[in-house]
Motif scaffolding. Structure first.
Motif, short mmCIF file in Angstrom:
data_model
loop_
_atom_site.label_atom_id
_atom_site.label_comp_id
_atom_site.label_asym_id
_atom_site.label_seq_id
_atom_site.Cartn_x
_atom_site.Cartn_y
_atom_site.Cartn_z
N ASP A 181 3.61 12.69 2.75
CA ASP A 181 3.24 13.04 1.53
C ASP A 181 4.24 13.51 0.34
OD1 ASP A 181 1.60 13.88 -0.86
OD2 ASP A 181 0.19 15.14 0.26
N CYS A 241 7.83 3.13 3.18
CA CYS A 241 8.13 3.52 4.48
C CYS A 241 9.40 4.23 4.35
CB CYS A 241 8.23 2.38 5.49
SG CYS A 241 6.63 1.72 5.91
N ILE A 253 2.15 9.93 8.86
CA ILE A 253 2.07 9.71 7.34
C ILE A 253 2.58 10.98 6.73
CG2 ILE A 253 0.17 9.93 5.62
CD1 ILE A 253 0.03 7.69 7.70
N GLY A 277 0.83 -1.20 -0.07
CA GLY A 277 0.03 0.05 0.04
C GLY A 277 0.99 1.21 0.22
N GLY A 278 1.86 1.21 -0.12
CA GLY A 278 2.98 2.34 -0.12
C GLY A 278 4.60 1.92 0.21
N PRO A 315 1.55 6.72 1.66
CA PRO A 315 0.62 5.70 0.90
C PRO A 315 1.10 5.72 -0.58
CG PRO A 315 -0.70 7.28 2.55
CD PRO A 315 0.67 7.85 2.57
N PHE A 334 5.04 6.50 7.13
CA PHE A 334 4.65 5.94 5.90
C PHE A 334 3.99 6.77 4.91
CE2 PHE A 334 0.53 3.82 4.11
CZ PHE A 334 1.15 2.72 3.47
N SER A 359 -0.80 6.13 -3.12
CA SER A 359 -1.39 7.24 -3.82
C SER A 359 -0.67 8.78 -3.69
CB SER A 359 -3.07 7.56 -3.24
OG SER A 359 -2.79 7.92 -2.15
#
Length: 427
Positions: free
Chosen positions: A173, A125, A171, A122-123, A136, A134, A138
């Protein structure tokens, strides 16, 4: 124990550090084994740093990371583990500091940079000061990424969008950074390019209808119809992702850029109207076939359609029944559309022309033969007439000669004696 000894012990204790659980201390490695290290922390007892408190890697050999004499800041977990030893932790200190770094980055929207340590379904790290963040799938890129494994061990930039130390949820980005960078690059690109420019790009993605080319700030579409002056059956057979490409900017509509590889100075159709005028006989090779006809390559970049109805005099169901790819074909040009660059051929028309020419030659030959016979007859008649006229002339000459001979003969003969005159009777 004497007062002197008590004084010495007191002095010794006073010279040693007073530590508590949670303190940050600096120690010196005095012994190291694969599974643990011993540190002198200036306390009456040495500190023990186990492999599990140094790293999350349970297979790590501490001798590859630490050496005797190394100085290390650690966190005190326990002052006495029951055996009189101090339990130390390196990774928890790093985690605490990492949490603070991440908290500050979250509050200040600071851009962080760290290597990818793990790729999940899903992603990915990344690790910041010992804290795992983490990102993701997307949010890894501003475009769809089918395979995230290419990011393993790669150092990437990102921002923290969620910070929850209680749940240990951090999280990141990366997408918004890339989007901002691309927006700025696109702005600069559109300020410099215009229709007609020739620019350098890189093939980014390939589809059945064309290829997207990265121009360094924006993508342009190279449609299949603009890939060659000739026909391209499949872009995937011509281009590869990552291939550098020199392209012509054909059109710009807002944020959309249309590209082309049909450079005007390389146009094979320039001057084609005269070379491939209607009525000309040309020879080419079958490039491809469809049920409705065959496309004949007359020159690189110039194809002509030989419709199935024009392949032969007789009916043909489909071109592949009588033609093969690469086969040489000679035909007559029956149509040329200069605006759409389309040429129509006909083998049937060429055959009919040849048959008409053969019939015309046969008629002319027959006519010549008939004319020859008539001339021969006229000559024979003239000869006969001449002979008859000569014979008549000879006969006339003979008659005149005979007449002249008779006259001459008459002139030479003696005259007849005259009969005496009748005398009257005597009385």
């Amino acid at each position: 124990m004497s007062d002197q000894e008590m004084s010495f012990e007191q002095l010794l204790n006073e010279s040693l550090k007073v530590i508590h659980a949670g303190d940050i201390v600096e120690g010196t490695v005095i012994d190291v084994k694969p599974e643990e290290a011993v540190l002198n922390i200036g306390y009456k007892s040495d500190g023990i740093l186990t492999r599990g408190e140094y790293s999350n890697d349970n297979s790590l050999d501490l001798t590859t990371k630490l050496s005797v004499g190394d100085k290390l800041e650690v966190k005190v977990l326990k002052v006495n583990d029951g055996d009189g030893q101090v339990v130390l932790s390196y990774k928890r200190l790093a985690l605490d500091r990492g949490n603070k770094d991440i908290e500050d980055a979250f509050n200040n929207k600071t851009v962080l940079k760290a290597p990818v340590t793990q790729v999940l379904s899903g992603g990915v790290c990344v690790e910041v000061s010992g804290v795992r963040v983490f990102i993701p799938a997307s949010l890894v890129s501003d475009t769809y990424e089918k395979d995230l494994n290419k990011y393993m061990d790669q150092e990437i930039e990102f921002v923290i969008t969620e910070y929850n130390p209680r749940r240990r949820r951090y999280i990141g980005d990366r997408k918004q950074l890339l989007a901002a960078q691309h927006a700025e690059a696109a702005r600069k690109l559109f300020e410099t390019i215009q229709v007609g420019d020739v620019v350098e790009g890189t093939v980014k993605n390939i589809t059945d209808f064309g290829a997207f080319v990265d121009l360094g700030g924006a993508d342009g579409l190279l449609h299949i119809s603009e890939m060659s002056w000739g026909r391209v059956e499949s872009p995937k057979k011509v281009f590869k992702v990552g291939q550098p490409l020199r392209v012509l900017i054909k059109d710009i509509q807002g944020s959309k850029i249309a590209l082309s590889l049909k450079f005007p100075d390389e146009n094979p159709w320039a001057g084609a109207a005269e070379k491939f005028a209607v009525g000309n006989i040309v020879t080419g090779r079958v490039a491809r076939m469809a049920d409705f006809g065959a496309f004949i390559e007359l020159e690189p970049g110039i194809d002509a359609l030989l419709h199935v109805s024009q392949i032969a005099k007789e009916h043909i169901d489909k071109p592949s029944d009588v033609l093969k790819i690469g086969e040489e074909v000679t035909a007559k040009i029956v149509d040329f559309n200069e605006e759409s660059n389309k040429i129509s051929l006909s083998v049937k028309a060429l055959i009919l022309d040849q048959e008409r020419a053969e019939r015309r030659e046969a008629r002319e030959a027959a006519k010549e033969e008939e004319t020859g016979d008539a001339v021969s007859f006229d000559i024979e008649a003239a000869v006969a007439k001449a002979k008859a006229e000569a014979a008549a002339e000879e006969a006339a000459k003979a008659a005149e000669a005979a007449k002249a001979a008779e006259a001459e003969a008459a002139a030479e003969a003696p005259a007849e004696e005259a009969a005496p005159a009748e005398t009257p009777a005597e009385e």
